[in-house]
Write a protein that holds these residues in place. Structure first.
Motif, PDB file in Angstrom:
ATOM      1  N   GLY A   1       5.280  -1.334  -2.287  1.00 45.60           N
ATOM      2  CA  GLY A   1       4.363  -1.899  -1.686  1.00 45.60           C
ATOM      3  C   GLY A   1       4.939  -2.970  -0.636  1.00 45.60           C
ATOM      4  O   GLY A   1       6.247  -3.300  -0.631  1.00 45.60           O
ATOM      5  N   ASP A   2       4.002  -3.367   0.117  1.00 44.91           N
ATOM      6  CA  ASP A   2       4.517  -4.668   0.958  1.00 44.91           C
ATOM      7  C   ASP A   2       4.671  -5.954   0.300  1.00 44.91           C
ATOM      8  O   ASP A   2       3.752  -6.912   0.416  1.00 44.91           O
ATOM      9  CB  ASP A   2       3.527  -4.679   2.103  1.00 44.91           C
TER      10      ASP A   2
ATOM     11  N   ARG B   1      -4.058   2.409  -1.278  1.00 46.40           N
ATOM     12  CA  ARG B   1      -2.962   3.145  -1.634  1.00 46.40           C
ATOM     13  C   ARG B   1      -2.541   3.550  -2.902  1.00 46.40           C
ATOM     14  O   ARG B   1      -3.013   2.665  -3.793  1.00 46.40           O
ATOM     15  CB  ARG B   1      -1.657   2.633  -0.785  1.00 46.40           C
TER      16      ARG B   1
ATOM     17  N   ASP C   1      -6.467  -7.392  -5.157  1.00 41.01           N
ATOM     18  CA  ASP C   1      -6.917  -7.533  -3.900  1.00 41.01           C
ATOM     19  C   ASP C   1      -6.194  -6.820  -3.217  1.00 41.01           C
ATOM     20  O   ASP C   1      -6.899  -5.775  -2.088  1.00 41.01           O
ATOM     21  CB  ASP C   1      -7.005  -9.022  -3.383  1.00 41.01           C
ATOM     22  N   TYR C   2      -5.083  -6.736  -3.019  1.00 42.33           N
ATOM     23  CA  TYR C   2      -4.019  -5.966  -2.242  1.00 42.33           C
ATOM     24  C   TYR C   2      -4.254  -4.409  -2.399  1.00 42.33           C
ATOM     25  O   TYR C   2      -4.326  -3.678  -1.460  1.00 42.33           O
ATOM     26  CB  TYR C   2      -2.539  -6.435  -2.237  1.00 42.33           C
ATOM     27  N   VAL C   3      -4.282  -4.079  -3.564  1.00 39.70           N
ATOM     28  CA  VAL C   3      -4.218  -2.697  -4.048  1.00 39.70           C
ATOM     29  C   VAL C   3      -5.522  -2.107  -3.838  1.00 39.70           C
ATOM     30  O   VAL C   3      -5.642  -1.250  -3.185  1.00 39.70           O
ATOM     31  CB  VAL C   3      -3.975  -2.629  -5.483  1.00 39.70           C
ATOM     32  N   ARG C   4      -6.646  -2.862  -3.873  1.00 39.93           N
ATOM     33  CA  ARG C   4      -8.073  -2.249  -3.505  1.00 39.93           C
ATOM     34  C   ARG C   4      -8.117  -2.141  -2.059  1.00 39.93           C
ATOM     35  O   ARG C   4      -8.521  -1.312  -1.301  1.00 39.93           O
ATOM     36  CB  ARG C   4      -9.011  -3.319  -3.746  1.00 39.93           C
ATOM     37  N   TRP C   5      -7.781  -3.285  -1.315  1.00 42.94           N
ATOM     38  CA  TRP C   5      -7.738  -3.277   0.102  1.00 42.94           C
ATOM     39  C   TRP C   5      -6.693  -2.369   0.848  1.00 42.94           C
ATOM     40  O   TRP C   5      -7.300  -1.272   1.766  1.00 42.94           O
ATOM     41  CB  TRP C   5      -7.247  -4.825   0.792  1.00 42.94           C
ATOM     42  N   SER C   6      -5.682  -2.069   0.385  1.00 44.01           N
ATOM     43  CA  SER C   6      -4.480  -1.176   0.941  1.00 44.01           C
ATOM     44  C   SER C   6      -5.131   0.411   0.558  1.00 44.01           C
ATOM     45  O   SER C   6      -5.003   1.400   1.333  1.00 44.01           O
ATOM     46  CB  SER C   6      -3.191  -1.139   0.507  1.00 44.01           C
TER      47      SER C   6
ATOM     48  N   ASP D   1       4.493  -9.338   2.468  1.00 43.10           N
ATOM     49  CA  ASP D   1       3.076  -9.564   2.913  1.00 43.10           C
ATOM     50  C   ASP D   1       2.245 -10.127   1.644  1.00 43.10           C
ATOM     51  O   ASP D   1       1.565 -11.357   1.977  1.00 43.10           O
ATOM     52  CB  ASP D   1       2.284  -8.371   3.366  1.00 43.10           C
ATOM     53  N   LEU D   2       2.564  -9.837   0.599  1.00 42.53           N
ATOM     54  CA  LEU D   2       1.797 -10.188  -0.619  1.00 42.53           C
ATOM     55  C   LEU D   2       2.204 -11.617  -1.138  1.00 42.53           C
ATOM     56  O   LEU D   2       1.279 -12.496  -1.408  1.00 42.53           O
ATOM     57  CB  LEU D   2       2.072  -9.643  -1.825  1.00 42.53           C
TER      58      LEU D   2
END
Lengths: 170, 220
Positions: free
Chosen positions: A34-35, A81, A74-79, A38-39
């Motif tokens: 993942g990024d 992916r 949050d990131y996983v939900r948002w992305s 960014d995280l």
């Protein structure tokens, strides 16, 4: 963090810089591919915006680990992916921890235990004495010392939200 | 070339301003103040029921309900508020034990209602629903809303919970229950069926409303 809450920019910069490698390791270990950069930046921003939620009387690592975990989810939900995420409840101790932060957290946590019990744990865990050596030093029975250390460590685990059995006495 | 990661750290450190850490004591002081206002409102506009008025004179009520009803909702409100204080920070965890007071209060009132329905039947119990329903509902809903707005203004908007939905639900439950406890100092409708279907429903509706509202507003 206490200094940062008081507006000390120098201490705050040092804190953020010492946290960055930990955050990189934390996210790299859980979010393969993942990024991560960014995280890390999102987490630093959240730390900044929500720094007033840190309780000055509490250990710091459970707080920052919870912020990082929240941002990860949050990131996983948002992305949206399909990425490999390990949502373990641990404090990210394997991701490396700055000595200053670790020492401060240990002092805060030990202060929440009865004085005698904190002394036993300090001698055993920080000074590296065996249970028998601790018992000889303070003039108590070795079995009683072992039990007291075990119970103290359980209390410490509960204080930082680690479930019983995830961290061994050794 | 400047590293963007250094940029963000520099930017955050350069714009650092002192902040006041959230302290649970402020939450409790605010809740106590809010409850006092609610009690003053009830006392001024509705008046206390006779059993409550006579309590300071040393006259105990014939039944426990006039005291037990406000205490039940007060206990529910206080435990919900305690859960709010546990869930406000990122490291706060949602535990099953936080729901025990809710289940206990629900179980107690449902048990009493069932006993009442079995002994008196629905027709007699339904008659006990006549009186003050609209006032009870609107007071709990409006008072709960006023409390929730204050809670949002002084506490919730600064929160950073890992469980925003649970935090929202508990906030709604706390403010509605505390308002219900204040209103219960006036209300003389003591039938269990009234407590479940009027008080309980008003608190449940408000809790649901706060949950829907808060799960969006409390995201961070």
């Amino acid at each position: 963090m206490l200094s940062a809450q008081g507006g000390d920019a120098k201490a705050y910069r040092a804190l953020l810089q010492s946290l960055r490698p930990w955050l990189l390791s934390y996210f790299n270990r859980r979010l393969r591919g993942g990024d991560v950069e960014d995280l890390v930046q999102m987490t630093l921003l959240s730390l900044h915006e929500k720094r007033h939620t840190y309780n000055p009387q509490a250990a710091f690592m459970p707080w920052i680990a919870a912020v990082a975990r929240h941002k990860l989810i949050d990131y996983v939900r948002w992305s949206g992916r399909r990425v490999h995420v390990e949502l373990t409840e641990d404090l990210g101790l394997e991701d490396g921890l700055s000595n200053d932060l670790a020492q401060r957290d240990v002092a805060v946590l030990l202060a929440k235990l009865p004085k005698d019990q904190a002394q036993l744990i300090s001698l055993h865990k920080l000074e590296g004495l065996t249970s028998e050596e601790v018992a000889a030093r303070i003039g108590k029975n070795a079995s009683a010392v072992k039990v007291s250390i075990h119970r103290g460590l359980k209390k410490l685990q509960a204080l930082v939200g680690v479930k019983s059995g995830e961290v061994s006495d050794d | 070339m400047t590293d963007s990661r250094d940029d963000i750290i520099d930017s955050l450190a350069d714009n650092l301003k002192p902040v006041r850490p959230m302290r649970d004591s402020l939450l409790w002081a605010g809740a106590a103040g809010g409850l006092l206002l609610a009690v003053l409102y009830i006392s001024t506009f509705y008046g206390f029921r006779p059993e409550i008025v006579n309590l300071p004179k040393g006259t105990l009520p014939a039944h426990f309900t006039p005291v037990g009803k406000p205490l039940l909702f007060f206990g529910l409100g206080v435990t919900a508020l305690w859960t709010v204080s546990r869930l406000t920070r990122p490291e706060g965890e949602m535990k099953a034990i936080y729901l025990l007071p809710v289940l206990a209060a629900l179980g107690l009132t449902l048990f009493n209602m069932t006993v009442e329905l079995i002994s008196d039947g629905w027709a007699a119990s339904a008659e006990r629903l006549n009186g003050g329903v609209v006032v009870c509902f609107t007071t709990i809903l409006c008072g709960g809303m006023a409390g929730l707005l204050l809670l949002w203004r002084f506490w919730l908007r600064r929160s950073a919970s890992s469980h925003p939905t649970a935090l929202a639900a508990m906030s709604g439950l706390a403010t509605a229950s505390l308002m219900a406890s204040a209103y219960a100092l006036h209300c003389n409708m003591d039938a269990p069926v009234y407590m479940v279907l009027i008080y309980g429903l008003a608190v449940a509706i408000f809790t649901g409303f706060a949950t829907l509202l808060g799960r969006r507003l409390l995201k961070w």
